[in-house]
Motif scaffolding. Structure first.
Motif, PDB file in Angstrom:
ATOM      1  N   THR A 101       0.832  -1.193   0.000  1.00 42.87           N
ATOM      2  CA  THR A 101       0.000   0.000   0.000  1.00 42.87           C
ATOM      3  C   THR A 101       0.876   1.256   0.000  1.00 42.87           C
ATOM      4  O   THR A 101       2.083   1.196   0.247  1.00 42.87           O
ATOM      5  N   GLU A 102       0.239   2.395  -0.228  1.00 47.09           N
ATOM      6  CA  GLU A 102       0.964   3.665  -0.193  1.00 47.09           C
ATOM      7  C   GLU A 102       1.534   3.930   1.194  1.00 47.09           C
ATOM      8  O   GLU A 102       2.614   4.515   1.333  1.00 47.09           O
ATOM      9  N   GLU A 116       4.657   2.431  -9.054  1.00 49.71           N
ATOM     10  CA  GLU A 116       3.235   2.590  -8.808  1.00 49.71           C
ATOM     11  C   GLU A 116       2.504   1.684  -9.771  1.00 49.71           C
ATOM     12  O   GLU A 116       2.791   1.667 -10.964  1.00 49.71           O
ATOM     13  N   ASP A 118      -1.269   0.942  -9.561  1.00 48.68           N
ATOM     14  CA  ASP A 118      -2.648   1.325  -9.909  1.00 48.68           C
ATOM     15  C   ASP A 118      -3.264   2.083  -8.749  1.00 48.68           C
ATOM     16  O   ASP A 118      -2.675   2.230  -7.670  1.00 48.68           O
ATOM     17  N   PHE A 119      -4.472   2.571  -8.981  1.00 43.85           N
ATOM     18  CA  PHE A 119      -5.296   3.232  -7.973  1.00 43.85           C
ATOM     19  C   PHE A 119      -6.593   2.428  -7.957  1.00 43.85           C
ATOM     20  O   PHE A 119      -7.344   2.453  -8.933  1.00 43.85           O
ATOM     21  N   ARG A 130      -3.926   3.637  -3.355  1.00 45.67           N
ATOM     22  CA  ARG A 130      -2.855   3.599  -4.339  1.00 45.67           C
ATOM     23  C   ARG A 130      -1.944   2.424  -3.987  1.00 45.67           C
ATOM     24  O   ARG A 130      -1.544   2.275  -2.823  1.00 45.67           O
ATOM     25  N   TYR A 132       1.470  -0.232  -4.987  1.00 41.93           N
ATOM     26  CA  TYR A 132       2.805  -0.280  -5.595  1.00 41.93           C
ATOM     27  C   TYR A 132       3.293  -1.729  -5.626  1.00 41.93           C
ATOM     28  O   TYR A 132       2.901  -2.536  -4.774  1.00 41.93           O
ATOM     29  N   GLU A 153       5.574   3.629 -15.387  1.00 40.30           N
ATOM     30  CA  GLU A 153       4.980   4.794 -14.724  1.00 40.30           C
ATOM     31  C   GLU A 153       4.689   5.928 -15.713  1.00 40.30           C
ATOM     32  O   GLU A 153       3.737   6.687 -15.519  1.00 40.30           O
ATOM     33  N   ARG A 160      -3.902   7.734 -17.192  1.00 38.66           N
ATOM     34  CA  ARG A 160      -4.824   8.485 -16.335  1.00 38.66           C
ATOM     35  C   ARG A 160      -5.296   9.785 -16.987  1.00 38.66           C
ATOM     36  O   ARG A 160      -6.327  10.318 -16.610  1.00 38.66           O
TER      37      ARG A 160
END
Length: 211
Positions: A101-102, A116, A118-119, A130, A132, A153, A160
């Protein structure tokens, strides 16, 4: 870390102390290296091999004896634990190996090369997170991993912005050079969005419908 319990074919472990995030991610790298050796041996012997995914999160949990007088378990529960379990399963959707996780990423981004990924909103939740992928420790990272991170990235940034052509070019390059599974997943998404575009004010969140 401490191995806590087995749930089907899943193993759960918890870490504590000031370096808990670092130790959890270092353990993930060592597990992956051991698994690669097992896979190579199985392939050389003509046997089937297994794959695995790792999910890591950090935060507050309820930790201790849970249950009733008749049936009690010493365990760790809560949203932090549930999200880690969801991320373990999310590896299947991306073809990745270890997702964090972030909250974990901000603690160790100087120690590990991460990209990174995805969201997303995981199954059963409405708040997006978010995520990683850990690629390697900084001291052991190759130029190849830094190139994978950069290409992917860049593709994610244009994805996006709904600039499908630019995004596609970076994901294609990453996939053609390194056979990168997450890049393949995003190329499939782009093909879908070309036919069925998302809303103009799309936030880029991907909703996971499976555990």
């Amino acid at each position: 870390g401490d191995i806590h319990k087995f749930v089907g074919d899943e193993m759960m472990a918890f870490f504590e102390g000031p370096k808990k995030e670092y130790n959890a991610c270092k353990a993930a790298m060592e597990i992956r290296a051991a698994m690669r050796n097992e896979q190579e041996q199985a392939l050389s012997e003509g046997n089937a091999y297994i794959s695995m995914g790792i999910g890591i999160n950090t935060g507050k949990v309820t930790f201790g004896s849970v249950g009733s007088k008749l049936r009690m378990d010493f365990t760790s529960i809560g949203d932090t634990v549930n999200l880690a379990a969801r991320l373990e399963g999310a590896n299947k959707a991306y073809g990745s190996k270890a997702i964090i996780t972030e909250a974990v990423y901000t603690k160790l981004k100087k120690s590990f090369v991460c990209r990174e990924l995805d969201f997303i909103t995981v199954k059963g939740k409405t708040e997006p997170v978010r995520i990683y992928e850990i690629l390697q420790t900084v001291e052991n990272a190759s130029d190849k991993l830094y190139e994978i991170k950069e290409l992917f990235e860049k593709g994610l940034t244009y994805y996006r912005k709904q600039n499908w052509e630019k995004a596609e070019s970076f994901f294609k390059e990453c996939n053609e050079k390194f056979k990168d599974s997450p890049s393949q997943i995003f190329l499939e998404r782009i093909e879908h969005f070309k036919l069925t575009p998302p809303p103009k004010k799309w936030d880029g969140v991907f909703v996971m419908t499976v555990k």
